[in-house]
Every structure is written in structure tokens, then in C-alpha cells.
Design a protein around this motif. Sequence first.
Motif, short mmCIF file in Angstrom:
data_model
loop_
_atom_site.label_atom_id
_atom_site.label_comp_id
_atom_site.label_asym_id
_atom_site.label_seq_id
_atom_site.Cartn_x
_atom_site.Cartn_y
_atom_site.Cartn_z
N PHE A 88 32.96 -0.64 -25.24
CA PHE A 88 32.46 -1.24 -24.00
C PHE A 88 30.96 -1.49 -24.10
O PHE A 88 30.24 -0.88 -24.91
N PHE A 89 30.52 -2.41 -23.26
CA PHE A 89 29.09 -2.76 -23.15
C PHE A 89 28.73 -2.86 -21.68
O PHE A 89 29.46 -3.46 -20.89
N ILE A 90 27.60 -2.24 -21.30
CA ILE A 90 27.13 -2.23 -19.91
C ILE A 90 25.69 -2.74 -19.88
O ILE A 90 24.87 -2.36 -20.73
N LEU A 91 25.40 -3.59 -18.91
CA LEU A 91 24.02 -4.01 -18.65
C LEU A 91 23.67 -3.68 -17.22
O LEU A 91 24.26 -4.20 -16.28
N LEU A 92 22.73 -2.75 -17.05
CA LEU A 92 22.16 -2.42 -15.75
C LEU A 92 20.79 -3.07 -15.68
O LEU A 92 19.96 -2.86 -16.57
N ARG A 93 20.55 -3.87 -14.65
CA ARG A 93 19.27 -4.60 -14.58
C ARG A 93 18.68 -4.54 -13.18
O ARG A 93 19.39 -4.70 -12.18
N HIS A 94 17.36 -4.32 -13.14
CA HIS A 94 16.61 -4.60 -11.91
C HIS A 94 15.74 -5.80 -12.22
O HIS A 94 14.89 -5.76 -13.12
N PHE A 95 15.96 -6.87 -11.47
CA PHE A 95 15.21 -8.11 -11.66
C PHE A 95 14.33 -8.36 -10.44
O PHE A 95 14.80 -8.29 -9.30
N GLY A 111 0.74 -1.24 0.00
CA GLY A 111 0.00 0.00 0.00
C GLY A 111 0.77 1.28 0.00
O GLY A 111 0.53 2.12 -0.82
N ASN A 112 1.67 1.50 0.93
CA ASN A 112 2.24 2.82 1.10
C ASN A 112 3.44 3.11 0.19
O ASN A 112 3.72 4.26 -0.10
N PHE A 113 4.15 2.10 -0.21
CA PHE A 113 5.21 2.29 -1.19
C PHE A 113 5.50 0.95 -1.85
O PHE A 113 4.95 -0.08 -1.46
N ASP A 114 6.33 0.96 -2.87
CA ASP A 114 6.59 -0.27 -3.61
C ASP A 114 7.55 -1.15 -2.81
O ASP A 114 8.77 -0.98 -2.86
N TRP A 115 7.00 -2.08 -2.07
CA TRP A 115 7.78 -2.97 -1.21
C TRP A 115 8.73 -3.87 -1.98
O TRP A 115 9.61 -4.51 -1.42
N THR A 116 8.57 -3.95 -3.32
CA THR A 116 9.45 -4.77 -4.14
C THR A 116 10.73 -4.03 -4.53
O THR A 116 11.63 -4.61 -5.12
N PHE A 117 10.80 -2.73 -4.22
CA PHE A 117 11.97 -1.90 -4.53
C PHE A 117 12.27 -1.88 -6.03
O PHE A 117 13.42 -1.80 -6.45
N ARG A 118 11.22 -1.93 -6.81
CA ARG A 118 11.37 -1.87 -8.27
C ARG A 118 11.82 -0.47 -8.68
O ARG A 118 11.31 0.52 -8.18
N THR A 119 12.77 -0.39 -9.60
CA THR A 119 13.29 0.90 -10.03
C THR A 119 13.46 0.95 -11.54
O THR A 119 13.74 -0.07 -12.17
N ASP A 120 13.26 2.13 -12.11
CA ASP A 120 13.48 2.36 -13.54
C ASP A 120 14.83 3.04 -13.79
O ASP A 120 15.08 3.55 -14.89
N TYR A 121 15.68 3.04 -12.79
CA TYR A 121 16.98 3.70 -12.89
C TYR A 121 17.76 3.20 -14.10
O TYR A 121 17.89 2.00 -14.32
N SER A 122 18.28 4.15 -14.90
CA SER A 122 19.02 3.79 -16.10
C SER A 122 20.43 4.37 -16.09
O SER A 122 21.07 4.49 -17.13
N GLY A 123 20.91 4.74 -14.91
CA GLY A 123 22.24 5.33 -14.81
C GLY A 123 22.17 6.83 -14.64
O GLY A 123 21.15 7.47 -14.92
N THR A 124 23.26 7.41 -14.17
CA THR A 124 23.35 8.85 -13.96
C THR A 124 24.28 9.44 -15.01
O THR A 124 25.49 9.19 -15.00
#
Length: 270
Positions: free
Chosen positions: A193-200, A123-136
Motif C-alpha cells: 500500500f501507499f498513503i499520501l497525507l498532505r496539508h496544502f 498574531g495569536n495563532f496560525d490562522w492558516t491552520f498549517r499542521t505538521d501532522y504525519s499520522g498517529t
Amino acid sequence: MDVAGFVAGESPFSNEEHTFENWSVLFKKSHILPSKCTQPCDASQACFYCWFTKQLQLEHLPEMVFPQNILKLQHKSGCSIEFNALEALRQVKKSREESFTIASAQAWRKAREDTGLVDKTVGNFDWTFRTDYSGTFEGWPPPEKTTVGIDTDRLKQREKILFYRDLVLYEDELHDNGISLSNVRIRVMGWGFFILLRHFLRVDGVALCATDTRICHDFSTQFVTVEHSSRQGSIPELRLPLSVIKEPDEVSPLLPLISSSINKYTLPNL
């Protein structure tokens, strides 16, 4: 942003810097975030626990956060690409309206009544800690949308790997009901170079999600290609073997595609 520059009293276990063509690659790997305050903290100096909780203002943090795990690529022009846990966790949804909704939430609740997750609740926040972060990305001109993606055939070719690292940003086992894992991998070849950032995310018996950002650069060019995709599927509907479901690299390409985009970041002239 270098997280280590903001907080005192911590030193990383691994601190490497390598140069490839016009790029320097900084890799920092350190210990897990403490579960409570570790020193007398004030406004001028704070431990990582106090600093993180104040910055993020989430109801609680993942079980394992690595606040000093940092991968940063710096170009001679001043442009940089960085990956760290703080920025990844900033994009965890903080409201009921924005939080990730599981299609079979009622079945999930009934099956998990004896765990702490139902009480903590979706209810109050995404308890799964899912993120759309794609790098800074810092110092770059605005990116351009493009239809020209990464040459995957080239990446599949067998060739010498000059540098490879796999870095975990944060992880949570959802009270033994699955996993939420954010990690970043880099490999450097002679040509680029190749980078893979993943939230699973895997919620056992319910859903699988993979949010991937792939970043590729050919040293002979003046641009970086960034592909972002979001995939999600129902575990009962997918009917996949458990051995596959528990392997992010195997199951992620099998999930239905929800959204995708390709952007081109152009480097300034030196």
C-alpha cells in the motif's frame, strides 16, 4: 485513536473495513462538524462541536472539519497507523512565536484590509491552520532514520488498484483568500500500500506550502517507510500559471524544499 469512540450521538455515512494480507483497513467518512453546540452537553457526554473546541482550544476552527473521517490501518501484530482531523488540528500552532510567518505579511495585510483575516490576525495563532501532522502511530517500536526512500518508479507502474480512497480531514478557504486543506489518500496494490497525507496551503498572491507524509509498505517485508517533507514558496517569485497554483498535485513538487526526513518503522514478529 478512534475519535468516534469518545463522543455520543453521531453515526458515519460510510463505514468500511477491508483486509489485505496481515492488515485491516478501516475507512470512515461522515458529515461536517456543526458550527455550534447541537445538544445539551455535560461532562459525561458531549457533542462533537463542544468536544473538539475543548480538546483543541484554538481561537476558532476551520470552516469545514470532518470529525469522524478516519482512515486506520491495523496490523495483526497490534501496530496501527491512523489519520483523523483531531490529531491533525492538535499540531496547529497556538502562539505568535510558533505561528507561520509570511515573508510579505505587510503587503498581504494591505491587500486584505477589507477582509476578516486581518482582524483575526496572524498574531495569536496560525490562522492558516498549517499542521505538521504525519499520522498517529501506535504500538510500534521507535522508528529508525534511514536514507533508503520509497521506490517511486514502482509506484508509477500501471497495475491493478485493489482499494483507493481520498479523505478530507479539514478545509478552510481563508475568507476567500486561498485554501488550507488537509487530506489523506490511500491505494492498495497486490504487493502493498501507499498513503499520501498532505496539508496544502495557498495564500493568494503571497505563498504556497505543502507538508507531505508518504507511507509505503511492501507486504513481503517487515517494515514501513515514512517520508516527510515540507515545501514552501513565494507566489510572486514562482511565476506559475494560476491553473497550476490551484492544483496541489501539480504545484507541490515545484516548491522549494525546506526540510525532509525518512524513517523506517519495523513490525514486531507475529
